[in-house]
Design a protein around this motif. Structure first.
Motif, mmCIF file in Angstrom:
data_model
loop_
_atom_site.group_PDB
_atom_site.id
_atom_site.type_symbol
_atom_site.label_atom_id
_atom_site.label_comp_id
_atom_site.label_asym_id
_atom_site.label_seq_id
_atom_site.Cartn_x
_atom_site.Cartn_y
_atom_site.Cartn_z
ATOM 1 N N GLU A 67 1.026 -1.108 0.005
ATOM 2 C CA GLU A 67 0.068 -0.057 -0.116
ATOM 3 C C GLU A 67 0.921 1.297 0.183
ATOM 4 O OE1 GLU A 67 -3.174 0.256 -0.494
ATOM 5 O OE2 GLU A 67 -3.099 -2.014 -0.743
ATOM 6 N N LYS A 121 -11.680 -4.037 -0.174
ATOM 7 C CA LYS A 121 -10.514 -3.497 -0.289
ATOM 8 C C LYS A 121 -10.286 -1.980 -0.328
ATOM 9 C CE LYS A 121 -7.496 -6.867 -2.233
ATOM 10 N NZ LYS A 121 -7.951 -7.787 -3.228
ATOM 11 N N ARG A 131 -11.529 -1.318 4.455
ATOM 12 C CA ARG A 131 -10.217 -1.773 4.851
ATOM 13 C C ARG A 131 -10.020 -2.365 5.818
ATOM 14 N NH1 ARG A 131 -5.473 -1.800 2.992
ATOM 15 N NH2 ARG A 131 -6.243 -1.431 0.813
#
Length: 420
Positions: free
Chosen positions: A43, A153, A157
């Motif tokens: 990420e 996603k 999250r």
DNA sequence: TCTGGGGTCCTAGGACCC
DNA sequence: TCTGGGGTCCTAGGACCC
């Protein structure tokens, strides 16, 4: 029907982190073969602007020293993948393994404690048992389950689970999802759809059926049905036997020498033959291709491939190499800087279906014994030490892999990884 | 300097047969 | 001047996936 799509988050990066906890919360990328470009990003790396497929040198030019780079380590990922899949299998009667990091689960009979909570339980169990974070999307069709997974996603999250449980919620999800983010819509179709004013998955669901059929073939029809909640993609619980097998690589550097490139062709042919024997199939034809580097605009370009029919279907390394060399000699031309070559076998038929005449039969039995011995020796050594004379004895076209991690969970030898 | 690899499905069009 | 039609197999190429 309820289908869950379970997907490992940034899978290759998560695998690397599992054995190097210091990488947690760091920007990390995993590079493709040859350390060519980014194929997985944490990420943090995504937030730094590293896109899928960004070449390594461009990563360096933007954010040198801020990012951890790992060469890809497929034996490790493969091993962790099978552990994840085994855990997923324990929840439902059957799973469909869709890729190294994804599986569809038939959740139809799982609605005992509520599907959302079941999803949470699956996620927690995989994290606890294997250490890999996953996301779960649950919906009435595969396409919607993929979409729900993506939604989990992006929007949920912390929970990592999304159950598209009724029509209203599904429609919200469809409106949120742009056409280019739908499973099955690539760049070409996305552009076409946008030109015609279809911007979201909700628009696509309500597009005229005629138009879908005409412009996106039967796949478009199926896709639209899936968006409407009508399952139109079959389950595939046992993996189909392969129809083609391919081995190709970019070289570590540009090559001009015919002998060295021919060695690569022979090595890749041997690899295809090995994969054929593993599948218990024989190939009817073999294709060889060579190409220069299309990114080098100043170089003269050359791309060519050729298909050679085999006398009879075979998975014998020496037979395939002989035909591959025949094809290679036709297409190879001196004077170009080659970047890549590859070998592909087509027309696969089960070993048991191959018809041979008596003369061939006697020859084949002898060869089979030799091949079996070679396979056994090479497997027990964990690397391809025993080769045919035309293959390479040293790595003149060796791939780069500068940031390779150790094979933590398997016995594969380093050489296997960098050689092929 | 340096840009992955391995697959699938679908369609169109040509060759060939009757 | 008029010049079949249907079926199958193969290949190439496009589009997509991870």
């Amino acid at each position: 029907m309820w289908i869950a799509l379970v997907d490992c988050n940034n899978f290759y990066v998560s695998c690397e982190r599992l054995f190097k906890p210091a990488l947690e919360h760091q920007p990390v990328v995993v590079l493709s073969n040859n350390d060519g470009c980014a194929i997985a990003r944490s990420e943090e790396a995504k937030q730094l602007g590293v896109k899928m497929g960004t070449p390594e040198f461009m990563i360096d030019s933007i954010i040198k020293n801020k990012i951890v780079k790992c060469s890809s380590n497929y034996p490790l990922y493969g091993d962790l993948s099978s552990r994840v899949m085994k855990t997923l299998s324990s929840f439902v009667p059957q799973i469909e393994i869709y890729s190294i990091d994804e599986a569809f689960l038939d959740m139809t009979d799982m609605d005992i404690m509520g599907l959302h909570d079941t999803g949470v339980m699956i996620r927690n169990t995989v994290k606890k048992n294997i250490g890999i974070p996953v996301s779960v999307g649950i919906a009435p069709t595969k396409t919607l389950a993929k979409m729900a997974n993506r939604y989990a996603k992006k929007m949920l999250r912390e929970i990592g689970v999304f159950h598209a449980s009724d029509e209203k919620i599904i429609n919200q999800m469809l409106s949120y999802t742009r056409v280019e983010d739908i499973w099955g819509v690539g760049r070409q179709y996305a552009e076409l759809l946008q030109r015609h004013g279809f911007l979201t998955a909700f628009d696509l669901k309500n597009a005229p059926e005629e138009w879908m059929r005409k412009n996106m073939t039967v796949q478009g029809q199926r896709l639209q049905n899936e968006l409407k909640g009508i399952p139109s993609i079959e389950w595939q619980f046992v993996s189909k036997t392969k129809k083609n097998i391919c081995t190709s690589r970019s070289f570590g550097k540009l090559l001009t020498d015919k002998t060295i490139i021919q060695q690569a062709v022979c090595d890749y042919t041997a690899s295809c033959a090995f994969k054929l024997r593993k599948e218990r199939t024989c190939a009817k034809s073999i294709a060889v291709f060579v190409q220069t580097n299309p990114h080098r605009k100043d170089d003269v370009q050359y791309v060519r491939s050729i298909i050679v029919q085999l006398p009879s279907p075979s998975n014998d390394t020496s037979v395939l190499i002989k035909q591959a060399i025949k094809g290679f000699n036709i297409i190879f031309k001196d004077g170009y800087k080659y970047m890549k070559c590859g070998v592909e076998v087509h027309g696969l038929v089960p070993e048991t279906q191959v018809q041979l005449n008596l003369f061939e039969l006697a020859e084949t039995e002898k060869k089979k014994k030799l091949t079996k011995t070679l396979d056994t020796v090479n497997r027990s050594l964990g690397k391809n030490l025993v080769k045919y004379a035309v293959q390479s004895s040293e790595n003149k076209y060796k791939l780069r892999a500068d940031y390779l991690s150790k094979r933590f969970t398997t016995n594969f030898d380093e050489i296997l990884e960098v050689n092929l």
